[in-house]
Write a protein that holds these residues in place. Structure first.
Motif, mmCIF file in Angstrom:
data_model
loop_
_atom_site.group_PDB
_atom_site.id
_atom_site.type_symbol
_atom_site.label_atom_id
_atom_site.label_comp_id
_atom_site.label_asym_id
_atom_site.label_seq_id
_atom_site.Cartn_x
_atom_site.Cartn_y
_atom_site.Cartn_z
ATOM 1 N N ASP A 200 29.177 -35.317 -67.326
ATOM 2 C CA ASP A 200 30.208 -36.299 -67.684
ATOM 3 C C ASP A 200 31.164 -36.559 -66.521
ATOM 4 O O ASP A 200 31.372 -35.709 -65.662
ATOM 5 C CB ASP A 200 31.031 -35.810 -68.878
ATOM 6 C CG ASP A 200 30.223 -35.766 -70.161
ATOM 7 O OD1 ASP A 200 29.145 -36.371 -70.205
ATOM 8 O OD2 ASP A 200 30.681 -35.109 -71.115
ATOM 9 N N ARG A 201 31.738 -37.725 -66.534
ATOM 10 C CA ARG A 201 32.698 -38.121 -65.497
ATOM 11 C C ARG A 201 33.850 -37.118 -65.379
ATOM 12 O O ARG A 201 34.264 -36.755 -64.274
ATOM 13 C CB ARG A 201 33.236 -39.508 -65.828
ATOM 14 C CG ARG A 201 34.259 -40.059 -64.847
ATOM 15 C CD ARG A 201 34.634 -41.475 -65.239
ATOM 16 N NE ARG A 201 35.475 -42.123 -64.249
ATOM 17 C CZ ARG A 201 35.778 -43.416 -64.251
ATOM 18 N NH1 ARG A 201 35.298 -44.193 -65.204
ATOM 19 N NH2 ARG A 201 36.538 -43.940 -63.316
ATOM 20 N N ASP A 202 34.369 -36.655 -66.514
ATOM 21 C CA ASP A 202 35.523 -35.752 -66.488
ATOM 22 C C ASP A 202 35.133 -34.291 -66.295
ATOM 23 O O ASP A 202 36.009 -33.443 -66.128
ATOM 24 C CB ASP A 202 36.328 -35.905 -67.781
ATOM 25 C CG ASP A 202 36.948 -37.287 -67.911
ATOM 26 O OD1 ASP A 202 37.514 -37.766 -66.912
ATOM 27 O OD2 ASP A 202 36.858 -37.889 -69.001
ATOM 28 N N THR A 203 33.844 -33.993 -66.322
ATOM 29 C CA THR A 203 33.363 -32.623 -66.110
ATOM 30 C C THR A 203 33.153 -32.413 -64.614
ATOM 31 O O THR A 203 32.604 -33.264 -63.920
ATOM 32 C CB THR A 203 32.040 -32.392 -66.851
ATOM 33 O OG1 THR A 203 32.226 -32.635 -68.240
ATOM 34 C CG2 THR A 203 31.538 -30.977 -66.651
ATOM 35 N N ASN B 144 29.365 -46.568 -72.812
ATOM 36 C CA ASN B 144 30.408 -45.594 -72.465
ATOM 37 C C ASN B 144 31.403 -45.362 -73.591
ATOM 38 O O ASN B 144 32.103 -44.349 -73.618
ATOM 39 C CB ASN B 144 31.156 -46.058 -71.211
ATOM 40 C CG ASN B 144 30.277 -45.996 -69.971
ATOM 41 O OD1 ASN B 144 29.331 -45.222 -69.919
ATOM 42 N ND2 ASN B 144 30.596 -46.820 -68.981
ATOM 43 N N THR C 70 24.180 -35.643 -75.353
ATOM 44 C CA THR C 70 25.398 -36.251 -74.811
ATOM 45 C C THR C 70 26.635 -35.602 -75.422
ATOM 46 O O THR C 70 26.726 -35.465 -76.647
ATOM 47 C CB THR C 70 25.415 -37.762 -75.114
ATOM 48 O OG1 THR C 70 24.273 -38.375 -74.503
ATOM 49 C CG2 THR C 70 26.684 -38.405 -74.570
ATOM 50 N N HIS C 71 27.573 -35.167 -74.573
ATOM 51 C CA HIS C 71 28.838 -34.565 -74.995
ATOM 52 C C HIS C 71 28.645 -33.339 -75.888
ATOM 53 O O HIS C 71 29.539 -32.981 -76.665
ATOM 54 C CB HIS C 71 29.711 -35.596 -75.728
ATOM 55 C CG HIS C 71 30.133 -36.740 -74.855
ATOM 56 N ND1 HIS C 71 30.833 -37.820 -75.341
ATOM 57 C CD2 HIS C 71 29.946 -36.988 -73.528
ATOM 58 C CE1 HIS C 71 31.068 -38.684 -74.350
ATOM 59 N NE2 HIS C 71 30.535 -38.188 -73.240
ATOM 60 N N ARG D 213 31.321 -30.459 -75.612
ATOM 61 C CA ARG D 213 32.642 -30.896 -76.048
ATOM 62 C C ARG D 213 32.724 -30.976 -77.574
ATOM 63 O O ARG D 213 33.716 -30.546 -78.185
ATOM 64 C CB ARG D 213 32.974 -32.241 -75.401
ATOM 65 C CG ARG D 213 33.054 -32.129 -73.881
ATOM 66 C CD ARG D 213 32.980 -33.469 -73.163
ATOM 67 N NE ARG D 213 34.160 -34.290 -73.412
ATOM 68 C CZ ARG D 213 34.355 -35.472 -72.834
ATOM 69 N NH1 ARG D 213 33.464 -35.953 -71.974
ATOM 70 N NH2 ARG D 213 35.453 -36.158 -73.102
ATOM 71 N N ASP E 55 40.714 -32.490 -73.320
ATOM 72 C CA ASP E 55 39.617 -33.417 -73.593
ATOM 73 C C ASP E 55 40.180 -34.780 -73.994
ATOM 74 O O ASP E 55 40.910 -34.885 -74.982
ATOM 75 C CB ASP E 55 38.721 -32.871 -74.703
ATOM 76 C CG ASP E 55 37.380 -33.594 -74.790
ATOM 77 O OD1 ASP E 55 37.345 -34.820 -74.562
ATOM 78 O OD2 ASP E 55 36.369 -32.922 -75.063
ATOM 79 N N ARG F 1 22.586 -35.444 -65.157
ATOM 80 C CA ARG F 1 23.937 -35.999 -65.095
ATOM 81 C C ARG F 1 24.925 -35.056 -65.774
ATOM 82 O O ARG F 1 24.550 -34.270 -66.636
ATOM 83 C CB ARG F 1 23.997 -37.362 -65.787
ATOM 84 C CG ARG F 1 23.164 -38.444 -65.124
ATOM 85 C CD ARG F 1 23.287 -39.739 -65.880
ATOM 86 N NE ARG F 1 22.765 -39.639 -67.237
ATOM 87 C CZ ARG F 1 22.868 -40.605 -68.151
ATOM 88 N NH1 ARG F 1 23.480 -41.731 -67.859
ATOM 89 N NH2 ARG F 1 22.362 -40.452 -69.364
ATOM 90 N N ALA G 230 32.425 -40.367 -61.608
ATOM 91 C CA ALA G 230 31.257 -40.621 -62.449
ATOM 92 C C ALA G 230 29.970 -40.273 -61.705
ATOM 93 O O ALA G 230 29.903 -40.379 -60.476
ATOM 94 C CB ALA G 230 31.231 -42.077 -62.887
#
Length: 342
Positions: free
Chosen positions: A142-145, A200, A243-244, A247, A260, A140, A109
């Motif tokens: 994303d955590r998974d990016t 989140n 945000t997102h 995706r 995803d 920032r 994160a």
């Protein structure tokens, strides 16, 4: 603590006095500062000021005795775990006296939140060195990016770069592996987005154009390669910063990003592929605080590198960081995306 004076640095130009005070003496409340200014105990170049007064480099700020300041300074935050310091040092792909660029791994994160016990922001002390300033996050991901994360080494640089991001003078290129093949092969996704929920757990959805709660969102995309019509490699350039956004925009094309965990449903998780988000912040082109532009690219994370190998996608060598003293930023970012097919 006795009366002291401090000189306003170049990095603090045009900063409000109250914000300058918060940086140097975070324990002094806004009300306490207003009283110190009103009674003339805080002065700039010997003159009375207010908290809203703007500072100029080389001015002197008179600071009266602040009994609690030394106690707070002595306590300070706990030292960073050496293992975390070494971990964030390994992420550095570019550094000068104004900025640091990291290649953030997927799964880590950027900042803290509910259930997050480890994040980049808590590790930044490991990059402070001898500076009086702890590096600051400018944006920032994303955590998974995975991929590029920009840090400013001083508050003044952070303010300049934040303004560049708001003014759309920053050019970002992402690489994504998606399920399916977009039609047309390249173009601009102009799809408003709306957020459902908060924190989140919030979910972002494609919205109707007349939805008053929706945010305008645009993304340029280009198909860089494909494995038939089942899997494609896209270059993505967000023109807005929602945000997102990438995706949900990929999902709206009917080609969700491979792996995803939140968008695309079962379609995003075909058999035979690593079940991790295949979205990578590949390149960043920014106005450098000292003039000109800085271009930095980040190599692919291991799981995407393996997928590229399995599918026959050729990423090529990652360009070295480059400082430029002229235009051509947009062309440079686009070239970074296309060069992988050579």
């Amino acid at each position: 603590m006795s009366v002291q004076t401090r000189i306003v640095s170049e990095d603090e130009a045009d900063l409000r006095l109250d914000r300058w005070f918060r940086r140097h003496f975070p324990n002094v409340t806004q009300g306490a500062l207003q009283k110190l200014c009103r009674t003339g105990q805080v002065r700039v170049d010997g003159k009375r000021v207010t908290g809203a007064s703007r500072l100029v480099p080389a001015q002197t700020v008179r600071i009266p005795p602040l009994p609690d300041a030394s106690a707070v300074a002595k306590e300070g935050p706990p030292p960073l775990d050496p293992m975390l310091a070494r971990e964030i040092e390994r992420m550095v792909i570019y550094r000068d006296d104004k900025v640091i660029v990291l290649n953030k791994p997927s799964g880590l994160a950027t900042q803290g939140g509910p259930g997050i016990i480890k994040h980049v922001d808590m590790m930044l002390e490991g990059l402070q060195g001898d500076s009086e300033h702890r590096p600051r996050l400018v944006h920032r991901i994303d955590r998974d990016t995975s991929g590029i994360l920009l840090l400013a080494r001083t508050p003044g640089v952070a303010a300049k770069l934040a303004a560049a991001f708001r003014g759309r003078d920053v050019h970002k290129t992402y690489w994504a592996v998606v399920v399916g093949r977009p039609t047309p092969a390249s173009g601009v996704i102009d799809q408003p987005l709306a957020k459902l929920g908060a924190g989140n757990g919030a979910l972002v959805i494609a919205a109707e154009r007349d939805d008053e709660d929706a945010a305008h969102a645009r993304t340029e995309y280009e198909t860089l390669d494909g494995a038939g019509r089942k899997i494609s490699w896209l270059g993505l350039s967000p023109l807005t910063g929602r945000t997102h956004q990438l995706r949900v925009h990929c999902e709206s094309l009917g080609t969700p990003i491979l792996g995803d965990p939140r968008y695309g449903g079962k379609l995003a998780h075909p058999e035979g592929f690593t079940d991790r988000l295949h979205l990578h912040a590949r390149a960043l082109d920014i106005p450098h605080p000292d003039g000109g532009r800085l271009m930095v690219a980040a190599p692919l994370p291991p799981h995407m590198r393996d997928t590229f190998k399995d599918l026959g996608f050729v990423a090529g060598e990652t360009p070295k960081p480059e400082r430029r003293h002229g235009g051509g930023a947009e062309r440079a970012v686009a070239k970074t995306g296309r060069s992988a097919r050579r």
